[in-house]
Enzyme design. Structure first.
Site, PDB file in Angstrom:
ATOM      1  N   HIS A 173      -4.470  14.362  -9.655  1.00 52.88           N
ATOM      2  CA  HIS A 173      -4.659  12.964 -10.039  1.00 52.88           C
ATOM      3  C   HIS A 173      -3.737  12.530 -11.175  1.00 52.88           C
ATOM      4  CE1 HIS A 173      -8.001  11.884  -7.409  1.00 52.88           C
ATOM      5  NE2 HIS A 173      -8.410  13.138  -7.559  1.00 52.88           N
ATOM      6  N   GLU A 225      -4.590   2.213  -4.552  1.00 50.14           N
ATOM      7  CA  GLU A 225      -3.147   2.331  -4.392  1.00 50.14           C
ATOM      8  C   GLU A 225      -2.564   1.094  -3.718  1.00 50.14           C
ATOM      9  OE1 GLU A 225      -4.839   4.392  -0.681  1.00 50.14           O
ATOM     10  OE2 GLU A 225      -5.411   4.082  -2.755  1.00 50.14           O
ATOM     11  N   ASP A 277       0.858  -1.183   0.000  1.00 52.80           N
ATOM     12  CA  ASP A 277       0.000   0.000   0.000  1.00 52.80           C
ATOM     13  C   ASP A 277       0.899   1.241   0.000  1.00 52.80           C
ATOM     14  OD1 ASP A 277      -2.977   0.930   0.568  1.00 52.80           O
ATOM     15  OD2 ASP A 277      -1.645   2.192   1.760  1.00 52.80           O
ATOM     16  N   ASP A 291      -1.450   9.311 -10.951  1.00 48.11           N
ATOM     17  CA  ASP A 291      -1.370   8.209 -11.915  1.00 48.11           C
ATOM     18  C   ASP A 291       0.085   7.928 -12.287  1.00 48.11           C
ATOM     19  OD1 ASP A 291      -4.095   8.025 -11.894  1.00 48.11           O
ATOM     20  OD2 ASP A 291      -4.404   8.988 -13.849  1.00 48.11           O
TER      21      ASP A 291
END
Length: 301
Positions: A187, A218, A174, A191
């Site tokens: 964002h 994620e 994570d 990405d």
């Protein structure tokens, strides 16, 4: 490396093998087997794109070989075309019921063989592409969650049958404070971060049957094939280190101000009751790694 489609001809008559080799060899990688057992051995070494199969053979007939191939996950998608002297409708129906995609009667017409081989190879290629799309996460190019669970179940069953060889590990990963990263960097940057982390982690997986999949937004999961508990722990620690070494700026991270990951490790053992139970162990270890300060790997028991 030969990129021509690989066609396996299975027939106990060398004259037929030679004729098909001459007919198809210019545009295809044509190999042959003289019996069903030889065919199974060759298929184990390398999966053909198409099989041309005779029915009447000495050790095992083509019907039985076709049924075996269609019963195994690793060979069920190989198209099989029967090429045989058995020409009655009942025999053709039996061949198609066994799983063949087509049925050609000897003596065969060369133009018909070429056309049917070409058509079935094109159909297989299209199906393979659709299968890849259905198994792949579009952003990262990793396996998706659905395919991950298929592979985990296969490895779980294999480990149960061959515990000395096929024991495996899983690592849940994570990205630490990723919501803060998205909120502060946007964002698109998020990405790009996912893609960079993906590439770094994949580079640490060395076994040909290892798999990295996107588990959630994620979150990622790595399947570590044929590995020991200690090796799985070492790989997880190396993964955490390699992501930190990227030094991706993360101003909202409270400690080092770079992107890091936390990892939870679990390893198959004979008392494991299910894939889900193993994932729960890894998830609890991941939670412990986060609670201990993140940017580290914990081994679950």
């Amino acid at each position: 490396m030969n990129l021509d489609p690989y066609i396996l001809v299975v027939d106990d008559q060398m004259a037929i093998i030679e004729a098909l080799g001459e007919l198809l060899g210019e545009q295809h990688d044509v190999r042959f087997a003289l019996s069903a057992q030889q065919a199974l051995q060759q298929i184990e070494r390398q999966t053909p794109d198409l099989i041309l199969l005779d029915i009447m053979m000495p050790d095992m007939d083509g019907y039985e070989l076709c049924r075996i191939l269609k019963s195994r996950p690793q060979t069920t998608e190989i198209p099989v075309i029967f090429i045989t002297a058995l020409a009655t409708p009942a025999q053709e129906t039996r061949g198609l019921d066994a799983g063949a995609v087509d049925y050609i009667v000897k003596p065969f017409n060369p133009a018909i063989v070429r056309a049917r081989v070409r058509n079935h190879l094109a159909l297989k290629h299209a199906k393979d592409q659709l299968r890849i799309l259905a198994q792949t996460d579009s952003l990262t190019g990793l396996a998706n969650r659905r395919y991950l669970f298929e592979r985990l179940q296969q490895e779980f069953e294999r480990a149960g049958a061959l515990p000395e060889i096929a024991a495996f590990g899983i690592v849940l990963l994570d990205i630490d404070y990723f919501k803060r990263f998205n909120d502060s960097q946007g964002h698109l940057a998020g990405d790009f971060c996912l893609q960079r982390v993906t590439a770094a982690v994949k580079a640490e997986l060395r076994h040909p049957n290892d798999l990295m999949a996107r588990y959630g937004g994620e979150e990622f999961c790595c399947l570590l094939a044929e590995t020991s508990p200690e090796k799985a722990r070492q790989i997880a620690e190396r993964i955490c280190a390699c992501v930190a070494e990227l030094a991706i700026p993360h101003p909202k991270a409270p400690v080092r101000h770079i992107v890091t990951i936390s990892a939870g490790v679990a390893h198959w053992h004979p008392e494991c009751v299910s894939v889900e139970a193993l994932l729960q162990i890894a998830d609890q270890a991941l939670y412990a790694a986060k609670a201990a300060g993140r940017n580290q790997a914990y081994f679950g028991v």
